[in-house]
Scaffold this active site. Structure first.
Site, PDB file in Angstrom:
ATOM      1  N   LYS A 179       5.003  -9.690  -5.908  1.00 55.33           N
ATOM      2  CA  LYS A 179       4.696  -8.258  -5.910  1.00 55.33           C
ATOM      3  C   LYS A 179       5.811  -7.431  -6.531  1.00 55.33           C
ATOM      4  CE  LYS A 179       1.517  -8.046  -1.977  1.00 55.33           C
ATOM      5  NZ  LYS A 179       1.282  -7.479  -0.633  1.00 55.33           N
TER       6      LYS A 179
ATOM      7  N   CYS B  60      -2.698  -3.747   9.172  1.00 54.71           N
ATOM      8  CA  CYS B  60      -3.875  -3.473   8.357  1.00 54.71           C
ATOM      9  C   CYS B  60      -4.658  -4.740   8.048  1.00 54.71           C
ATOM     10  CB  CYS B  60      -3.492  -2.735   7.071  1.00 54.71           C
ATOM     11  SG  CYS B  60      -2.464  -3.695   5.952  1.00 54.71           S
TER      12      CYS B  60
ATOM     13  N   ARG C 299      -5.790  -1.099  -2.441  1.00 55.84           N
ATOM     14  CA  ARG C 299      -4.843  -0.087  -1.979  1.00 55.84           C
ATOM     15  C   ARG C 299      -3.476  -0.171  -2.654  1.00 55.84           C
ATOM     16  NH1 ARG C 299      -4.881  -4.377   1.228  1.00 55.84           N
ATOM     17  NH2 ARG C 299      -2.997  -5.123   2.246  1.00 55.84           N
TER      18      ARG C 299
ATOM     19  N   ASN D  94       5.306  -3.884  10.181  1.00 52.65           N
ATOM     20  CA  ASN D  94       5.563  -4.717  11.346  1.00 52.65           C
ATOM     21  C   ASN D  94       6.804  -4.221  12.080  1.00 52.65           C
ATOM     22  OD1 ASN D  94       8.030  -6.601  10.608  1.00 52.65           O
ATOM     23  ND2 ASN D  94       6.721  -6.522   8.789  1.00 52.65           N
TER      24      ASN D  94
ATOM     25  N   GLY E 120       0.795  -1.226   0.000  1.00 51.85           N
ATOM     26  CA  GLY E 120       0.000   0.000   0.000  1.00 51.85           C
ATOM     27  C   GLY E 120       0.820   1.264   0.000  1.00 51.85           C
TER      28      GLY E 120
ATOM     29  N   CYS F 102     -14.543 -18.536  14.020  1.00 49.03           N
ATOM     30  CA  CYS F 102     -14.010 -17.202  13.744  1.00 49.03           C
ATOM     31  C   CYS F 102     -13.366 -17.191  12.362  1.00 49.03           C
ATOM     32  CB  CYS F 102     -13.012 -16.764  14.823  1.00 49.03           C
ATOM     33  SG  CYS F 102     -11.429 -17.616  14.772  1.00 49.03           S
TER      34      CYS F 102
ATOM     35  N   CYS G  49      17.075   8.471  15.440  1.00 44.49           N
ATOM     36  CA  CYS G  49      16.703   7.243  14.747  1.00 44.49           C
ATOM     37  C   CYS G  49      15.495   6.642  15.451  1.00 44.49           C
ATOM     38  CB  CYS G  49      17.877   6.252  14.708  1.00 44.49           C
ATOM     39  SG  CYS G  49      18.163   5.336  16.244  1.00 44.49           S
TER      40      CYS G  49
ATOM     41  N   CYS H 133      22.641   4.533  17.483  1.00 47.34           N
ATOM     42  CA  CYS H 133      23.184   5.774  16.907  1.00 47.34           C
ATOM     43  C   CYS H 133      23.813   6.675  17.953  1.00 47.34           C
ATOM     44  CB  CYS H 133      22.105   6.536  16.132  1.00 47.34           C
ATOM     45  SG  CYS H 133      20.945   7.465  17.170  1.00 47.34           S
TER      46      CYS H 133
END
Length: 438
Positions: free
Chosen positions: A125, A228, A112, A171, A80, A393, A211, A289
């Site tokens: 992809k 998402c 998206r 993630n 996306g 579910c 950072c 850093c």
């Protein structure tokens, strides 16, 4: 449609294809003639025409376009955010774009991830994106990298000496991974995120800016992080953030002022508002850093974050085998029309699609002790029937948790709670492929 109409359309398509091929040939001819341009010592005539609308801006001009042409960037994530970001960066003339993603195109991506089309479903992809970018701008080099973003990409980053890296993932392990690699090899990191109606954007490790670890030295608990795939996202929100990632990348490469370093841009799509939040400065004691860094090479980020470095759901297994039923058994239960089958997905998901003869009672409410009384009606009905309650579910994880929870809280009810293994995904795969998998 008649045979005559079909023949007419075929003739028109053939004519269009011929015209397109002629234009492609003409474009290649122009490029071959102007590889060495007598009118510019930096760009070809074709490039000057192509990029003229941005080159006449004082912020870009010839020197900025040369920087873009000589630039080499890595985009991690072809989804996306990565799709709109890569599209505008290719159009702007970035000389070399490497795109890294391990996933394949799915139908649920298309709302998206705008560079993937229906005909690309099942294709890697990165290949789908590379094909579109090459057709947009054949002057630049596109390198698809169909690999997982793990510590093994360290050698890739070191070898290619990227000017900018774009984090277009969702993630925590990958965010820490890219941050640490970029700090170690002194590369600016353009980081974006989008969830539901909101988006965020910042630039890490740019001109002594902070950072990611300066702000988040320790990752949040894994169960508090929503991607998402679970929380949802509006495609155009991804588009906004992805395009802004492209903008920040161009500003870095052309050495513009105003790069989003030390600031966090927050976009609220529901109100269409942008806010800039000032971030803390670089932390001298930061482990990567800081003045005396402890991290000098990538670590095990999945262990560090307690979560996977991808958005694929891992199926849990917390029940005994006799507490599960298969979707084939569920089919027989539903056909009988007198059993208690509780769908524990959210009300929004249940409203999207459901199996017949099921009732909705979200797992979030089951966990709320105040709502247990509302379950007694279903349990009483089951006690008067076959003394079984089936829990269902999306993938079979929350239904396991619900089964375990109810078994503990209604141990004296004489009702047996059974989980439907694999959930609706398994039902779609084994019973009815027309049931929508999302």
């Amino acid at each position: 449609m008649s045979d005559i109409e079909i023949k007419t359309l075929e003739t028109e398509i053939a004519a269009l294809e011929k015209k397109l091929n002629e234009k492609k040939s003409r474009l290649q001819e122009l490029k071959s003639k102007h590889i060495s341009c007598p009118y510019s010592n930096v760009l070809t005539s074709e490039e000057i025409v192509r990029y003229s609308r941005q080159m006449i801006m004082p912020q870009i001009c010839k020197s900025g376009q040369r920087n873009l042409k000589e630039g080499k960037i890595l985009i991690v994530g072809a989804g996306g955010l990565g799709c709109p970001a890569s599209l505008y960066l290719a159009a702007a003339g970035i000389g070399e774009i490497h795109i890294l993603d391990y996933d394949e195109v799915e139908l649920s991506n298309l709302h998206r991830q705008i560079l993937h089309y229906e005909t690309n479903i099942g294709l890697p992809k990165v290949q789908s994106v590379a094909d579109k970018l090459k057709s947009l701008n054949s002057n630049i080099k596109i390198v698809p990298l169909h690999i997982h973003a793990s510590s093994s990409i360290t050698d890739l980053v070191q070898k290619n000496k990227y000017d900018v890296v774009l984090d277009c993932t969702d993630n925590a392990p990958t965010r820490y991974l890219l941050n640490d690699i970029c700090v170690i090899y002194n590369i600016p990191l353009v980081s974006g995120s989008a969830l539901q109606m909101e988006g965020q954007l910042t630039v890490y490790h740019y001109l002594n800016g902070p950072c990611y670890r300066c702000l988040f030295p320790k990752p949040p608990p894994a169960h508090t992080v929503t991607n998402c795939g679970d929380g949802g996202v509006l495609g155009s929100v991804c588009g906004v953030i992805g395009v802004l990632q492209a903008l920040e990348t161009i500003k870095i490469l052309t050495q513009m002022d105003g790069v989003l370093s030390g600031r966090l841009l927050i976009f609220d799509g529901s109100e269409t508002t942008f806010r800039n939040v000032k971030l803390r400065q670089r932390v001298a004691t930061c482990e990567v850093c800081g003045d005396n860094p402890k991290i000098r090479a990538p670590v095990d980020y999945e262990q560090f974050c307690g979560s996977r470095a991808h958005d694929k759901v891992i199926n849990i297994n917390i029940l005994e085998s006799e507490e599960n039923v298969t979707v084939e058994q569920l089919k027989g239960v539903l056909d009988e029309n007198n059993n208690v089958v509780i769908d524990v997905r959210s009300e929004l998901e249940f409203d999207m699609c459901r199996l017949p003869n099921t009732v909705n009672f979200p797992y979030s409410r089951i966990r709320d002790n105040k709502s247990l009384d509302e379950l007694e009606g279903f349990i009483k009905r089951a006690a008067e029937g076959n003394k079984k309650v089936y829990l269902l579910c999306r993938r079979g994880n929350d239904s396991q948790r619900a089964t375990n929870y109810l078994r503990q809280n209604f141990s004296n009810s004489l009702v047996k709670f059974l989980n439907v293994k694999g959930g609706l995904h398994a039902y779609s795969k084994s019973i009815d492929p027309s049931f929508p998998v999302y």
